[in-house]
Write a protein that holds these residues in place. Structure first.
Motif, short mmCIF file in Angstrom:
data_model
loop_
_atom_site.label_atom_id
_atom_site.label_comp_id
_atom_site.label_asym_id
_atom_site.label_seq_id
_atom_site.Cartn_x
_atom_site.Cartn_y
_atom_site.Cartn_z
N GLU A 266 -19.46 -18.16 -21.40
CA GLU A 266 -19.83 -17.39 -22.58
C GLU A 266 -18.85 -16.24 -22.83
O GLU A 266 -18.49 -15.97 -23.97
CB GLU A 266 -21.26 -16.87 -22.45
CG GLU A 266 -22.29 -17.99 -22.55
CD GLU A 266 -23.72 -17.54 -22.28
OE1 GLU A 266 -23.93 -16.35 -21.98
OE2 GLU A 266 -24.61 -18.39 -22.37
N GLU A 267 -18.41 -15.59 -21.77
CA GLU A 267 -17.42 -14.53 -21.92
C GLU A 267 -16.08 -15.10 -22.39
O GLU A 267 -15.39 -14.50 -23.21
CB GLU A 267 -17.25 -13.76 -20.61
CG GLU A 267 -18.44 -12.90 -20.28
CD GLU A 267 -18.36 -12.25 -18.91
OE1 GLU A 267 -17.44 -12.59 -18.12
OE2 GLU A 267 -19.20 -11.38 -18.63
N GLU B 127 -16.29 -15.80 -26.12
CA GLU B 127 -16.18 -14.56 -26.89
C GLU B 127 -14.73 -14.12 -27.01
O GLU B 127 -14.26 -13.78 -28.10
CB GLU B 127 -17.02 -13.47 -26.24
CG GLU B 127 -17.06 -12.19 -27.04
CD GLU B 127 -17.95 -11.14 -26.40
OE1 GLU B 127 -17.67 -9.96 -26.61
OE2 GLU B 127 -18.89 -11.51 -25.68
N GLU C 57 -22.88 -19.61 -33.78
CA GLU C 57 -23.77 -19.78 -32.64
C GLU C 57 -23.37 -21.05 -31.92
O GLU C 57 -23.72 -22.16 -32.33
CB GLU C 57 -25.23 -19.85 -33.08
CG GLU C 57 -26.16 -19.86 -31.89
CD GLU C 57 -27.61 -19.70 -32.28
OE1 GLU C 57 -28.45 -20.24 -31.55
OE2 GLU C 57 -27.90 -19.06 -33.29
N GLN D 282 -20.59 -15.12 -38.06
CA GLN D 282 -21.74 -15.42 -37.21
C GLN D 282 -21.71 -16.88 -36.77
O GLN D 282 -22.07 -17.77 -37.52
CB GLN D 282 -23.05 -15.12 -37.95
CG GLN D 282 -23.30 -13.66 -38.18
CD GLN D 282 -23.48 -12.91 -36.87
OE1 GLN D 282 -24.09 -13.42 -35.94
NE2 GLN D 282 -22.97 -11.71 -36.80
N ILE E 13 -16.05 -11.02 -36.64
CA ILE E 13 -16.14 -12.46 -36.37
C ILE E 13 -17.33 -13.03 -37.14
O ILE E 13 -18.42 -12.46 -37.09
CB ILE E 13 -16.30 -12.74 -34.85
CG1 ILE E 13 -15.04 -12.32 -34.10
CG2 ILE E 13 -16.58 -14.21 -34.60
CD1 ILE E 13 -15.14 -12.48 -32.61
N LEU F 155 -12.80 -16.48 -29.34
CA LEU F 155 -13.13 -16.30 -30.76
C LEU F 155 -12.39 -15.10 -31.34
O LEU F 155 -11.98 -15.13 -32.50
CB LEU F 155 -14.64 -16.17 -30.95
CG LEU F 155 -15.45 -17.44 -30.71
CD1 LEU F 155 -16.94 -17.16 -30.86
CD2 LEU F 155 -15.02 -18.56 -31.64
N HIS F 156 -12.20 -14.06 -30.53
CA HIS F 156 -11.40 -12.91 -30.98
C HIS F 156 -9.98 -13.36 -31.31
O HIS F 156 -9.41 -12.95 -32.32
CB HIS F 156 -11.35 -11.82 -29.90
CG HIS F 156 -12.61 -11.06 -29.75
ND1 HIS F 156 -13.08 -10.18 -30.70
CD2 HIS F 156 -13.51 -11.03 -28.74
CE1 HIS F 156 -14.21 -9.65 -30.28
NE2 HIS F 156 -14.50 -10.16 -29.09
N GLU G 92 -14.67 -7.62 -32.90
CA GLU G 92 -15.95 -8.29 -32.61
C GLU G 92 -16.88 -8.27 -33.81
O GLU G 92 -17.55 -9.26 -34.11
CB GLU G 92 -16.62 -7.63 -31.42
CG GLU G 92 -17.87 -8.32 -30.97
CD GLU G 92 -18.45 -7.70 -29.72
OE1 GLU G 92 -19.67 -7.84 -29.52
OE2 GLU G 92 -17.72 -7.07 -28.95
#
Length: 123
Positions: A49-50, A53, A71, A69, A67, A56-57, A64
């Motif tokens: 998960e980290e 994140e 899921e 939304q 970005i 995605l950056h 943050e």
């Protein structure tokens, strides 16, 4: 003095009948469910998960808060066959202008060997 004595902890011994009743209590069930998953599995999921994140950056090249939304549900992906996992990720990232194949390949590689978590633990 009687009120002081009643507030003190008491030691109780359980009989076999009492133990059977205790097995049905929700608290006991919760304890059994949390023991089902070891720290290694939970740490691997947290690491993924980290990683998502951070990636995605890089993909969206923004802060943050900026970005979109997204899921990305790891458990949802684990339920899908391999080919559908890839297409689902491409669908989720369709608004991203940068090449996303490296991200998708990296995520699918990291998810290998990961087990789906039960609904009760996710909440």
């Amino acid at each position: 003095m009687t009120s002081e004595a009643s507030s003190q902890p008491r030691v109780m011994f359980h009989t076999q009948e009492k133990e059977k009743e205790d097995e049905e209590c929700p608290r006991c069930t919760l304890v059994k469910l949390t023991v089902k998953y070891n720290r290694k599995d939970l740490q691997k999921r947290l690491d993924i998960e980290e990683w998502i994140e951070g990636q995605l950056h890089l993909l969206y090249d923004c802060e943050e808060d900026d970005i979109p939304q997204l899921e990305i549900d790891i458990d949802e992906l684990l339920e899908l066959p391999d080919t559908e996992q890839r297409s689902r990720l491409q669908e989720l990232l369709q608004e991203c202008a940068k090449p996303k194949e490296e991200f998708i390949n990296g995520l699918l590689y990291r998810m290998k060997g990961l087990r789906k978590m039960s609904v009760t633990l996710k909440k």
